[in-house]
Design a protein around this motif. Structure first.
Motif, mmCIF file in Angstrom:
data_model
loop_
_atom_site.group_PDB
_atom_site.id
_atom_site.type_symbol
_atom_site.label_atom_id
_atom_site.label_comp_id
_atom_site.label_asym_id
_atom_site.label_seq_id
_atom_site.Cartn_x
_atom_site.Cartn_y
_atom_site.Cartn_z
ATOM 1 N N UNK A 773 0.830 -1.209 0.000
ATOM 2 C CA UNK A 773 0.000 0.000 0.000
ATOM 3 C C UNK A 773 0.863 1.256 0.000
ATOM 4 N N UNK A 774 1.928 1.249 0.804
ATOM 5 C CA UNK A 774 2.821 2.412 0.854
ATOM 6 C C UNK A 774 3.540 2.615 -0.477
ATOM 7 N N UNK A 775 3.927 1.505 -1.128
ATOM 8 C CA UNK A 775 4.556 1.615 -2.459
ATOM 9 C C UNK A 775 3.616 2.312 -3.436
ATOM 10 N N UNK A 776 2.346 1.883 -3.412
ATOM 11 C CA UNK A 776 1.360 2.485 -4.316
ATOM 12 C C UNK A 776 1.137 3.953 -3.969
ATOM 13 N N UNK A 781 1.481 10.054 -4.716
ATOM 14 C CA UNK A 781 1.311 11.185 -3.803
ATOM 15 C C UNK A 781 1.869 12.481 -4.383
ATOM 16 N N UNK A 782 2.832 12.364 -5.328
ATOM 17 C CA UNK A 782 3.414 13.586 -5.905
ATOM 18 C C UNK A 782 2.362 14.406 -6.662
ATOM 19 N N UNK A 783 1.272 13.765 -7.084
ATOM 20 C CA UNK A 783 0.226 14.490 -7.812
ATOM 21 C C UNK A 783 -0.442 15.541 -6.929
ATOM 22 N N UNK A 784 -0.320 15.392 -5.624
ATOM 23 C CA UNK A 784 -0.958 16.361 -4.721
ATOM 24 C C UNK A 784 -0.252 17.713 -4.751
ATOM 25 N N UNK A 785 0.931 17.734 -5.364
ATOM 26 C CA UNK A 785 1.611 19.028 -5.521
ATOM 27 C C UNK A 785 0.776 19.964 -6.388
ATOM 28 N N UNK A 791 3.984 16.943 -1.117
ATOM 29 C CA UNK A 791 3.826 15.485 -1.218
ATOM 30 C C UNK A 791 4.360 14.721 -0.008
ATOM 31 N N UNK A 792 5.540 15.131 0.506
ATOM 32 C CA UNK A 792 6.121 14.398 1.630
ATOM 33 C C UNK A 792 5.235 14.492 2.869
ATOM 34 N N UNK A 798 -0.755 10.302 5.448
ATOM 35 C CA UNK A 798 -1.468 9.118 4.954
ATOM 36 C C UNK A 798 -0.845 7.838 5.522
ATOM 37 N N UNK A 799 0.498 7.799 5.557
ATOM 38 C CA UNK A 799 1.187 6.595 6.033
ATOM 39 C C UNK A 799 0.857 6.333 7.500
ATOM 40 N N UNK A 800 0.728 7.395 8.302
ATOM 41 C CA UNK A 800 0.386 7.226 9.714
ATOM 42 C C UNK A 800 -1.007 6.617 9.850
ATOM 43 N N UNK A 801 -1.952 7.128 9.063
ATOM 44 C CA UNK A 801 -3.307 6.580 9.101
ATOM 45 C C UNK A 801 -3.334 5.123 8.655
ATOM 46 N N UNK A 802 -2.558 4.804 7.619
ATOM 47 C CA UNK A 802 -2.504 3.422 7.140
ATOM 48 C C UNK A 802 -1.867 2.500 8.178
#
Length: 915
Positions: A773-776, A781-785, A791-792, A798-802
């Motif tokens: 999931x983190x790989x995906x 995530x860079x699209x959020x720029x 993105x970071x 997101x990673x914390x929630x996952x």
């Protein structure tokens, strides 16, 4: 101005630091007469003495001077090599957890013995990390003689070692191995089920040889252990066919970032072709249903347009093998991720291996930062000093050479195109070859090596082409590159760790020429002849100008160029270096400013003409600095993203270790069950809500799914003022009763083993899915720029929630498995059958009395067994049934039971007829 004046008066910060270390070297030198006076036994006993001093409370710094003096004397006695004073400085730098930058030929391998020995004394283990398996084995063997003489044990880690041997190697005082082997062993250890299966010891101290190659160049990609996923070979092949037919006008290629993207017209064209091929689930290419197709389409584009055969990879034995862009070496076993390797396999028409799913991963940065003390050595680190400090908190110390460098570094020569450049190179090599000056040519790819080889063949120059395919052969060829008239073409990094000595290398020459000659006077005489020949040849090579290092183009990194230059001029030898460049070189074509080079050189240079100046060389250096900065940012980004995963990795691996070490995990499992029930009730009966708002059906379904309970929820709700916490308590009680009933009569030890096994299994499964999931997430995530978001920061959030969701998944999974599974005790194994008597080659048929003693047929197991029970030949039966002398007759067998003779008839119709 004031800074320059101060530097001239007081020296640079590096010079002042080295000067301060020379005081410790003076202490070591003062001890030398005392150490030299010791006999071998006394010198060897120093190790036990140092360990006693450490046990008594002394620090490593306290015993450093005497320990270093001991190693120097032991090295002289065992290997005939005495450490120079500058090597002592290097040893102190390594011991202090810094990077020692020492020029090629200054004896870095010998320097490492000082810090390695000192830090191995406490018995916690020292890891010496090398760039390839050959160097790990070679150094462990050669330096292991010294360590063994001093009473320390040495191990080496190479691929395909059995687990017990690997564990023993890690248990040694000093362990040699490659960065890949150490890293993968760490990941594999954290996938083991029992602590006793692990091979690593707790991290203590590591010395990294060629530290720039390992901690910088190879740190761009993480170590990944993966398992196969679904086979999608047909999709790869279909997309490859579509991309190969796509005209160049439909996509844009960016060589700097190595990305390919479709134009607007290209998107429409590809969409039409995909639809015609039946590969789209909907009409729109970018609908969510087509996500996988879009991803693999991008990889197919990259594979066809950007990745070149014999530059980025080669095809060997029907497999695509990656070529390391820095070393030119084949990276067997390594595969590109995210379907890129499969796309290249489809492009080349070889067998497509299934895509892999990440099961464990770590970056080299985060792996090596786990060592409490880390140090390294290389010939070129100063240009990356900032990165070493930012990422690893390692300071770079430049160690002065033992003898001043006499090598002449000439200005670069610029040509208009590749053909002109290679003609000039071949001509220059032929001229040097005619006077006997050895030439080492550095290329950046296999393709360029083979192109230059053709030019040299036309010039009639005998040469060796080394594409760094085999480490051991590579070392032998590079070691002899200093012989009279030798011409060696190698990738820029080939043979790192191998000393090029003018006239030839005695050690390698003896190994090559006298390999089959037994020990004795004849062999000793042959070695003396080889030494004399090489000594005479060395003087001839020196007179010819020493080793000429020729670079066929500049690398993206100044460090790689400096490594190539550093091959020449070792230990005060004469030498020469020069680089040849042209407008078609990748560095100038991709990163060089068009106005600066192209316009000026195209208009002013004729066919075969060259230009060279300090100004142009400086401009090239500026271009290299820009590329280095860009690469540093790319590596830094990898670390920043992996840092997020690293925090989670530490938590998971620590929890896993605690589970493996615990005698029992029933309290952990109990808490998980409680938390699962608490979450279940909280979701169905939110705090502050009314009973009529509760999701009773969902609660009942969830309890059945996770706990295997049929809740009497309606009866509970019929009671007045029932609260969620009461419902929770009752569900907990029901779950506890069900589990207690299940465990009735089961050994507690067996259940504890089951709980640990389930806990580790579910933790591993959920962690693997979390990594996927983190790989995906990382890829998109860079699209959020585009939404003005960082993105970071988005990735961290997101990673914390996952991660929270993963922990919840682990609790639920463990509870479900333990509550719903049926524990079946293994059935006892049937008692072993008695050993059958030796089979007879001849026996009497118990039914018909026919003798088979002639061996025309062989007894079956049953027949032989029955025959042996008879004890004596059976008399032939008459038509009335069995003879009374027949041992089968008169037995206490039911008349309607099968006859024990095995005939298949009832006893009363067979041997019991007259009973």
């Amino acid at each position: 101005m004031f800074q320059t004046l101060a530097k001239s008066l007081f020296g640079s910060a590096n010079e002042r630091h080295v000067k301060s270390l020379l005081k410790i070297v003076d202490q070591i030198n003062a001890l030398e007469p005392q150490i030299q006076a010791m006999d071998d036994a006394t010198l060897q006993a120093q190790t036990a003495k140092f360990r006693e001093q450490l046990a008594a409370g002394k620090s490593l710094d306290d015993i450093l001077p005497e320990a270093f003096a001991t190693v120097r004397e032991a090295s002289l006695r065992v290997m005939g090599m005495r450490h120079f004073d500058v090597q002592m400085v290097g040893g102190i730098v390594l011991h202090r957890g810094e990077i020692a930058e020492m020029r090629t030929g200054e004896g870095k391998t010998l320097v490492a013995t000082l810090a390695t020995y000192l830090n191995a004394l406490p018995g916690k283990g020292v890891h010496v990390v090398t760039v390839n398996d050959y160097l790990a084995s070679r150094d462990a063997q050669t330096m292991g003689r010294l360590y063994g003489w001093l009473g320390l044990t040495t191990g080496v880690i190479v691929p395909n070692l059995p687990e017990p041997v690997r564990r023993e190697a890690y248990a040694a005082d000093i362990t040699y191995g490659t960065n890949n082997e150490f890293g993968f062993d760490y990941l594999r250890d954290n996938m083991k089920q029992e602590r006793s299966q692990q091979v690593h010891r707790p991290f203590n101290y590591a010395i990294v040889d060629e530290v720039d190659s390992i901690l910088i160049d190879e740190a761009r990609t993480p170590l990944i252990i993966s398992g196969p996923t679904d086979d999608k070979s047909d999709l790869y092949v279909a997309l490859d066919a579509i991309v190969k037919e796509l005209e160049a006008e439909y996509y844009e290629a960016d060589e700097k970032s190595r990305n390919v993207s479709l134009t607007e017209d290209g998107t429409e064209e590809v969409e039409r072709r995909l639809a015609a091929a039946g590969l789209l689930a909907t009409d729109n290419l970018y609908d969510v249903e087509n996500t996988m197709v879009v991803h693999h389409l991008d990889q197919a584009l990259k594979a066809v347009v950007m990745f070149k055969r014999d530059i980025d990879y080669i095809v060997k034995d029907g497999k695509v093998v990656i070529i390391d862009e820095f070393t030119g070496r084949m990276m067997d076993g390594r595969r590109w991720s995210n379907g890129l390797h499969q796309a290249v396999e489809a492009k080349e028409g070889v067998r497509i291996e299934p895509e892999n799913q990440t099961m464990a991963s770590i970056t080299f940065q985060n792996y090596f930062r786990m060592y409490p003390k880390l140090s390294g050595m290389t010939g070129t680190a100063a240009t990356e000093a900032m990165e070493f400090w930012d990422i690893y908190k390692l300071n770079v110390v430049e160690i002065p050479t033992n003898v001043p460098v006499k090598r002449i570094d000439e200005d670069d020569e610029f040509y208009k195109n590749t053909q002109d450049k290679f003609r000039a190179i071949a001509k220059a090599i032929r001229e040097k070859n005619e006077i006997g000056q050895p030439v080492l040519v550095g290329t950046v790819s296999i393709e360029k090596s083979e192109l230059l080889s053709r030019f040299l063949t036309e010039e009639g120059v005998k040469h060796e082409v080394l594409n760094a395919r085999f480490h051991e052969r590579e070392a032998h060829i590079v070691a002899q590159a200093g012989r009279l008239g030798a011409v060696t073409i190698a990738t820029n990094m080939a043979g790192r760790g191998t000393d090029i000595q003018l006239g030839g290398n005695v050690e390698f020459t003896v190994e090559d020429e006298l390999r089959d000659m037994p020990e004795g006077p004849e062999r000793d005489a042959a070695i003396d002849r080889i030494k004399a020949t090489i000594s005479a040849e060395r003087e001839q090579v020196r007179a010819a100008g020493g080793l000429f290092v020729l670079g066929t183009e500049r690398h993206e990194s100044r460090r790689i160029d400096n490594q190539l230059r550093g091959r020449s001029g070792r230990q005060g030898d004469p030498g020469l270096s020069r680089f040849y460049l042209c407008l078609e070189d990748d560095l100038l074509r991709i990163f060089g400013p068009d106005t600066l080079f192209a316009k000026m050189m195209n208009s002013n240079l004729g066919e075969g003409e060259a230009i060279g100046s300090k100004w142009l060389s400086k401009a090239i250096e500026q271009a290299q600095k820009k590329v280095e900065a860009r690469n540093y940012e790319a590596r830094k980004q990898v670390v920043e993203y992996d840092n997020v995963m690293n925090d989670q990795r530490k938590v998971i691996y620590e929890q896993r270790a605690e589970v493996m070490d615990a005698e029992t995990v029933d309290d952990v499992v109990h808490d998980m069950r409680q938390d699962t029930i608490n979450t279940m009730v909280a979701n169905a009966c939110p705090p502050g809500s009314y009973p009529e708002q509760w999701d009773i059906a969902g609660l009942r379904e969830r309890a059945d799914d996770v706990l295997g309970l049929d809740l009497p929820i309606d009866a509970w709700l019929a009671e007045e003022a029932v609260e969620p916490d009461v419902i929770e308590e009752r569900i907990v009680a029901l779950a506890d009763d069900k589990l207690a009933a299940k465990l009735d009569g089961i050994e507690p030890q067996i259940w504890r083993h089951v709980e640990k096994g389930v806990l580790i299994d579910r933790l591993d499964h959920n962690w693997k899915e979390h990594l996927a999931t983190l790989d995906a997430l990382r890829q998109v995530v860079f699209l959020r720029a585009y939404a003005q978001k960082t993105p970071l920061s988005e990735y961290k959030q997101e990673a914390f929630g996952l991660f929270e969701a993963m922990l919840e998944g682990i609790r639920t999974d463990v509870t479900r498995v333990l509550m719903k599974s049926e524990l079946r005790m293994p059935q006892p194994a049937p008692p072993p059958l008695p050993e059958l008597p030796a089979f007879l080659t001849g026996h009497i048929d118990p039914l018909f009395g026919t003798d088979d003693s002639d061996g025309s047929s062989r007894a079956t197991g049953q027949e032989a067994f029955l025959g042996s029970l008879a004890g004596s030949p059976v008399a032939a039966s008459g038509p009335g049934g069995a003879d009374m002398t027949d041992p089968w007759a008169g037995q206490e067998v039911s008349r309607n039971a099968p006859c024990p003779c095995g005939s298949g008839n009832k006893y009363k119709h067979c041997h019991g007829a007259h009973a």
